[in-house]
Design an enzyme around this catalytic site. Structure first.
Site, PDB file in Angstrom:
ATOM      1  N   ASN A  53      -7.473 -13.188   3.932  1.00  0.00           N
ATOM      2  CA  ASN A  53      -7.967 -12.499   2.738  1.00  0.00           C
ATOM      3  C   ASN A  53      -9.474 -12.649   2.637  1.00  0.00           C
ATOM      4  OD1 ASN A  53      -7.412 -10.865   0.500  1.00  0.00           O
ATOM      5  ND2 ASN A  53      -7.452 -12.604  -0.904  1.00  0.00           N
ATOM      6  N   HIS A  62       5.894  -0.440  -2.634  1.00  0.00           N
ATOM      7  CA  HIS A  62       5.475   0.338  -3.809  1.00  0.00           C
ATOM      8  C   HIS A  62       5.594   1.838  -3.590  1.00  0.00           C
ATOM      9  CE1 HIS A  62       2.913  -3.267  -5.435  1.00  0.00           C
ATOM     10  NE2 HIS A  62       4.211  -3.464  -5.507  1.00  0.00           N
ATOM     11  N   GLU A 107     -11.262 -13.250  -0.023  1.00  0.00           N
ATOM     12  CA  GLU A 107     -11.676 -14.349  -0.903  1.00  0.00           C
ATOM     13  C   GLU A 107     -10.633 -15.446  -0.905  1.00  0.00           C
ATOM     14  OE1 GLU A 107     -11.805 -11.867  -4.244  1.00  0.00           O
ATOM     15  OE2 GLU A 107     -13.802 -11.084  -3.770  1.00  0.00           O
ATOM     16  N   CYS A 160      16.726  15.131 -11.086  1.00  0.00           N
ATOM     17  CA  CYS A 160      17.935  14.961 -10.270  1.00  0.00           C
ATOM     18  C   CYS A 160      17.731  13.821  -9.276  1.00  0.00           C
ATOM     19  CB  CYS A 160      18.288  16.269  -9.548  1.00  0.00           C
ATOM     20  SG  CYS A 160      17.228  16.646  -8.153  1.00  0.00           S
ATOM     21  N   SER A 179      -3.945 -11.008  -2.507  1.00  0.00           N
ATOM     22  CA  SER A 179      -4.108 -12.349  -3.065  1.00  0.00           C
ATOM     23  C   SER A 179      -2.816 -13.115  -2.835  1.00  0.00           C
ATOM     24  CB  SER A 179      -4.405 -12.266  -4.560  1.00  0.00           C
ATOM     25  OG  SER A 179      -4.147 -13.513  -5.148  1.00  0.00           O
ATOM     26  N   ASN A 200       0.832  -1.201   0.000  1.00  0.00           N
ATOM     27  CA  ASN A 200       0.000   0.000   0.000  1.00  0.00           C
ATOM     28  C   ASN A 200       0.867   1.251   0.000  1.00  0.00           C
ATOM     29  OD1 ASN A 200      -2.060  -1.826   0.181  1.00  0.00           O
ATOM     30  ND2 ASN A 200      -2.356  -1.564   2.385  1.00  0.00           N
ATOM     31  N   VAL A 201       0.382   2.287  -0.664  1.00  0.00           N
ATOM     32  CA  VAL A 201       1.128   3.543  -0.760  1.00  0.00           C
ATOM     33  C   VAL A 201       0.447   4.635   0.062  1.00  0.00           C
ATOM     34  CG1 VAL A 201       2.035   2.973  -3.053  1.00  0.00           C
ATOM     35  CG2 VAL A 201      -0.120   4.239  -2.881  1.00  0.00           C
ATOM     36  N   CYS A 211      11.107  20.876  -8.655  1.00  0.00           N
ATOM     37  CA  CYS A 211      12.139  20.563  -7.665  1.00  0.00           C
ATOM     38  C   CYS A 211      12.882  21.829  -7.225  1.00  0.00           C
ATOM     39  CB  CYS A 211      13.107  19.574  -8.320  1.00  0.00           C
ATOM     40  SG  CYS A 211      14.555  19.194  -7.335  1.00  0.00           S
ATOM     41  N   GLY A 224      -4.906  -9.206   3.268  1.00  0.00           N
ATOM     42  CA  GLY A 224      -5.531  -8.270   2.328  1.00  0.00           C
ATOM     43  C   GLY A 224      -4.876  -8.259   0.976  1.00  0.00           C
TER      44      GLY A 224
HETATM   45 ZN    ZN Z   1      15.549  17.871  -9.011  1.00  0.00          ZN
END
Ligand code: ZN
Length: 237
Positions: free
Chosen positions: A208, A116, A210, A127, A184, A99-100, A142, A182
């Site tokens: 899970n 991730h 399923e 950069c 597969s 998860n992000v 940036c 959570g």
């Molecule tokens: Zn940069």
């Protein structure tokens, strides 16, 4: 349910199913972010970012807003509490997450490997400016070089970060309990991680919504149901 005090090196892998109760859609599967809106799936690629940066960054800006508005749920809280309890008795507890959404950290988990990336972190496309916390939603330029900023997440067509992969391997080495929740259990990385853990002789558990199809024999225990109901029971002190 699990006799946690028996285990010295615990690794938990979480996927999108853990964040559903926080109001965040899963990425794949019915109604998933990458499957329901075909457009968002097309945009979450490295090619789209290069060709249509404005559209891609607008999609991620909207996701960033959704993640900021979400709150950790009982699944996140249970894992943070389990880590505190393990640390208290000198055991190691590493959370690997696909998860992000930053919700594990917000719930208080400390030893977190974000496979991730983190949607709330930005990095520069030009950069080497390291991933940094970014309060904005507009992905400006940036400070160091004027290059375009992007979210520090792994897009389709990109590899996991070397650091995250190394940290995951390090955690799995010698682990004696592996829980996938959570996610597969039949696709990468869960399928690879559970194989490594089983090879190390760890007890392996899948939580899970399923059943896995086809079943993955590397999991010795399978619990079907929502993560926010099952994890608090499984990790009860
Ligand atoms: Zn940069």
């Amino acid at each position: 349910m699990l006799p946690l005090t028996r285990f010295r090196k615990i690794v938990v892998l979480t996927g999108a199913g853990v964040s559903v109760a926080s109001g965040l859609r899963t990425y794949r599967g019915a109604g998933g972010l990458w499957t329901s809106g075909e457009e968002s799936a097309v945009l979450a690629t490295v090619e789209a970012l290069a060709a249509r940066p404005g559209e891609v960054l607008a999609l991620f800006a909207a996701m960033r807003e959704a993640v900021r508005a979400a709150r950790p749920n009982a699944a996140h809280e249970a894992l943070a509490a389990a880590e505190r309890s393990a640390s208290g008795r000198g055991a190691s507890f590493t959370l690997l997450t696909q998860n992000v959404d930053d919700l594990h950290r917000r719930a208080g988990s400390r030893d977190v490997v974000e496979l991730h990336g983190n949607l709330l972190h930005s990095r520069c496309t030009r950069c080497d400016r390291a991933p940094f916390a970014d309060a904005s939603t507009s992905f400006e330029s940036c400070d160091a070089c004027g290059g375009q900023l992007r979210p520090d997440v792994v897009l389709f067509g990109e590899h996991l970060s070397v650091d995250a992969e190394r940290a995951a391997k390090h955690a799995l080495r010698g682990c004696d309990l592996f829980v996938a929740a959570g996610t597969s259990g039949s696709v990468s990385p869960a399928s690879n991680f559970v194989r490594s853990a089983a090879y190390e002789g760890a007890h392996t558990v899948l939580v899970n919504l399923e059943p896995i199809d086809p079943p993955n024999p590397a999991f010795r225990e399978v619990h079907l149901g929502p993560a926010e109901a099952l994890l608090p029971a499984l990790f009860e002190a």
